[in-house]
Enzyme design. Structure first.
Site, PDB file in Angstrom:
ATOM      1  N   TYR A  92       0.843  -1.189   0.000  1.00 42.12           N
ATOM      2  CA  TYR A  92       0.000   0.000   0.000  1.00 42.12           C
ATOM      3  C   TYR A  92       0.884   1.247   0.000  1.00 42.12           C
ATOM      4  O   TYR A  92       1.416   1.655   1.013  1.00 42.12           O
ATOM      5  CB  TYR A  92      -0.928   0.016   1.206  1.00 42.12           C
ATOM      6  CG  TYR A  92      -1.889  -1.148   1.296  1.00 42.12           C
ATOM      7  CD1 TYR A  92      -2.225  -1.898   0.170  1.00 42.12           C
ATOM      8  CD2 TYR A  92      -2.459  -1.515   2.513  1.00 42.12           C
ATOM      9  CE1 TYR A  92      -3.105  -2.962   0.248  1.00 42.12           C
ATOM     10  CE2 TYR A  92      -3.354  -2.578   2.599  1.00 42.12           C
ATOM     11  CZ  TYR A  92      -3.656  -3.302   1.471  1.00 42.12           C
ATOM     12  OH  TYR A  92      -4.527  -4.357   1.560  1.00 42.12           O
ATOM     13  N   HIS A 150      -0.201 -11.993   1.070  1.00 40.26           N
ATOM     14  CA  HIS A 150      -1.187 -11.139   0.417  1.00 40.26           C
ATOM     15  C   HIS A 150      -1.901 -11.846  -0.735  1.00 40.26           C
ATOM     16  O   HIS A 150      -3.118 -11.728  -0.890  1.00 40.26           O
ATOM     17  CB  HIS A 150      -0.501  -9.869  -0.089  1.00 40.26           C
ATOM     18  CG  HIS A 150      -1.411  -8.685  -0.152  1.00 40.26           C
ATOM     19  ND1 HIS A 150      -0.956  -7.400  -0.019  1.00 40.26           N
ATOM     20  CD2 HIS A 150      -2.750  -8.577  -0.320  1.00 40.26           C
ATOM     21  CE1 HIS A 150      -1.971  -6.552  -0.111  1.00 40.26           C
ATOM     22  NE2 HIS A 150      -3.069  -7.251  -0.301  1.00 40.26           N
ATOM     23  N   SER A 187     -13.882  -5.370   2.491  1.00 44.41           N
ATOM     24  CA  SER A 187     -14.937  -4.746   1.680  1.00 44.41           C
ATOM     25  C   SER A 187     -16.331  -5.255   2.052  1.00 44.41           C
ATOM     26  O   SER A 187     -17.124  -5.629   1.188  1.00 44.41           O
ATOM     27  CB  SER A 187     -14.671  -4.955   0.183  1.00 44.41           C
ATOM     28  OG  SER A 187     -13.500  -4.300  -0.225  1.00 44.41           O
ATOM     29  N   PRO A 188     -16.670  -5.289   3.341  1.00 43.58           N
ATOM     30  CA  PRO A 188     -18.004  -5.751   3.727  1.00 43.58           C
ATOM     31  C   PRO A 188     -19.118  -4.841   3.225  1.00 43.58           C
ATOM     32  O   PRO A 188     -20.278  -5.259   3.167  1.00 43.58           O
ATOM     33  CB  PRO A 188     -17.938  -5.763   5.259  1.00 43.58           C
ATOM     34  CG  PRO A 188     -16.891  -4.760   5.599  1.00 43.58           C
ATOM     35  CD  PRO A 188     -15.865  -4.883   4.511  1.00 43.58           C
ATOM     36  N   LEU A 189     -18.767  -3.620   2.844  1.00 41.09           N
ATOM     37  CA  LEU A 189     -19.746  -2.701   2.270  1.00 41.09           C
ATOM     38  C   LEU A 189     -19.587  -2.590   0.754  1.00 41.09           C
ATOM     39  O   LEU A 189     -19.926  -1.572   0.146  1.00 41.09           O
ATOM     40  CB  LEU A 189     -19.627  -1.318   2.918  1.00 41.09           C
ATOM     41  CG  LEU A 189     -20.018  -1.280   4.403  1.00 41.09           C
ATOM     42  CD1 LEU A 189     -19.786   0.100   4.992  1.00 41.09           C
ATOM     43  CD2 LEU A 189     -21.469  -1.706   4.598  1.00 41.09           C
ATOM     44  N   ARG A 207     -17.031  -2.353  -1.343  1.00 43.05           N
ATOM     45  CA  ARG A 207     -16.127  -1.299  -1.843  1.00 43.05           C
ATOM     46  C   ARG A 207     -16.839   0.046  -1.933  1.00 43.05           C
ATOM     47  O   ARG A 207     -16.548   0.869  -2.799  1.00 43.05           O
ATOM     48  CB  ARG A 207     -15.526  -1.691  -3.189  1.00 43.05           C
ATOM     49  CG  ARG A 207     -14.776  -3.036  -3.170  1.00 43.05           C
ATOM     50  CD  ARG A 207     -14.152  -3.347  -4.516  1.00 43.05           C
ATOM     51  NE  ARG A 207     -13.615  -4.692  -4.561  1.00 43.05           N
ATOM     52  CZ  ARG A 207     -12.378  -5.054  -4.209  1.00 43.05           C
ATOM     53  NH1 ARG A 207     -11.555  -4.130  -3.749  1.00 43.05           N
ATOM     54  NH2 ARG A 207     -11.985  -6.299  -4.302  1.00 43.05           N
ATOM     55  N   GLY A 208     -17.784   0.242  -1.022  1.00 44.08           N
ATOM     56  CA  GLY A 208     -18.491   1.515  -0.951  1.00 44.08           C
ATOM     57  C   GLY A 208     -19.884   1.500  -1.536  1.00 44.08           C
ATOM     58  O   GLY A 208     -20.709   2.355  -1.222  1.00 44.08           O
ATOM     59  N   PHE A 209     -20.181   0.514  -2.379  1.00 44.78           N
ATOM     60  CA  PHE A 209     -21.486   0.509  -3.062  1.00 44.78           C
ATOM     61  C   PHE A 209     -22.645   0.353  -2.081  1.00 44.78           C
ATOM     62  O   PHE A 209     -23.693   0.994  -2.218  1.00 44.78           O
ATOM     63  CB  PHE A 209     -21.533  -0.613  -4.097  1.00 44.78           C
ATOM     64  CG  PHE A 209     -22.857  -0.724  -4.791  1.00 44.78           C
ATOM     65  CD1 PHE A 209     -23.311   0.291  -5.621  1.00 44.78           C
ATOM     66  CD2 PHE A 209     -23.664  -1.824  -4.602  1.00 44.78           C
ATOM     67  CE1 PHE A 209     -24.546   0.198  -6.254  1.00 44.78           C
ATOM     68  CE2 PHE A 209     -24.891  -1.931  -5.230  1.00 44.78           C
ATOM     69  CZ  PHE A 209     -25.332  -0.913  -6.059  1.00 44.78           C
TER      70      PHE A 209
END
Length: 300
Positions: free
Chosen positions: A57, A126, A205-207, A209-211
């Protein structure tokens, strides 16, 4: 804040963790260091103890950010980082993978310095490196654990057979994989394997990736440096097709939830779950219908 123990390892973390990648890359330009330091320390004040980073990152700058921000609070937090990409000491990248034992050891030493700590709480591979037997990877991390440089071994996006092979050499504490109402392929084979072996799941990304936050619609555009612009699931047609799912989740959340950190105490009724499952069966991913339950990941 509720706590969770990752599998049978005994490693206890907050039920909600903070993935820090977006502070340094992938979701637009790197964010202001001062502002992100405030966010990180504020998360600890609110009960978050689990923080996720990786050498890739930035590269490096995300680990440095966490190292500086969390140094005064180190005894209160669990820090996970990752190895596995072919990155030189100067940050140069070949674009490939590298999980050779020598490279793993070098990454561990460099990450310890950037994180300003004497031990990495959870060290993930990773991505699986097809050029290096997973037994060699697990053995190298096991040596780091024996040396006191690492406490726990983790994998990311690994298939069931790979998890079993690694776990037979060095116990795997956790698997990190994408998992949400929007993305559920791990349900077929991965989750049963983790349960059988006593390995924890750290879903990223439980959401979606923002969607699934409800802040996007078919007109949403992404700034330069935001990787979602290249993902088919964020194309306008896909966003429009999946809006019904977001609307349903927003309606349920409006009745029950005030903030993200409150989600740990939320209990959904059977009726809520049935509505969500029905909506999930209609999700459109990668240009076609995406069933609620999918076949297992391809073995790597």
């Amino acid at each position: 804040m509720q706590k969770r123990k990752l599998g049978k390892s005994g490693l206890e973390v907050s039920a909600i963790g903070l993935g820090c990648m977006g502070m340094s890359q992938s979701y637009g330009p790197p964010k202001d260091t001062g502002e992100m330091t405030t966010v990180l320390r504020g998360a600890v004040e609110r009960g978050v103890t689990f923080f996720d980073t990786a050498e890739v990152y930035g590269p490096f700058i995300n680990e440095e950010l966490l190292g500086e921000a969390l140094a005064p609070l180190r005894d209160q937090v669990v820090i996970a980082t990752k190895f596995g990409f072919d990155i030189g000491g100067d940050g140069s990248r070949t674009g490939g993978l590298n999980s050779s034992p020598d490279h793993i050891r070098a990454v561990a030493d460099a990450s310890l310095k950037r994180l300003r700590t004497d031990v990495i709480d959870l060290f993930y591979q990773h991505r699986v490196d097809p050029a290096v037997p997973i037994e060699d990877v697990a053995g190298a991390v096991g040596e780091l654990i024996a040396a006191g440089k690492v406490r726990h071994f983790g994998l990311s996006e690994a298939a069931a057979k790979t998890i079993r092979r690694a776990h037979a050499v060095t116990p795997v504490t956790a698997l990190q994989s994408e998992y949400s109402i929007w993305w559920r392929p791990i349900e077929a084979e991965i989750l049963p394997t983790l349960e059988e072996l006593g390995i924890g799941l750290v879903p990223y990304s439980p959401l979606g990736r923002g969607f699934l936050t409800g802040k996007m619609d078919a007109s949403t555009t992404f700034e330069a440096g935001d990787f979602r612009a290249a993902l088919p699931r964020f194309a306008p047609a896909a966003l429009k097709a999946n809006q019904a799912m977001v609307d349903l989740l927003a309606a349920i959340a409006a009745e029950k939830l005030e903030e993200n950190l409150g989600a740990v105490s939320l209990e959904l009724t059977p009726a809520d779950l049935a509505k969500i499952e029905a909506a999930a069966s209609k999700i459109q991913i990668e240009g076609g219908r995406y069933p609620a339950r999918l076949e297992a990941l391809v073995e790597k």
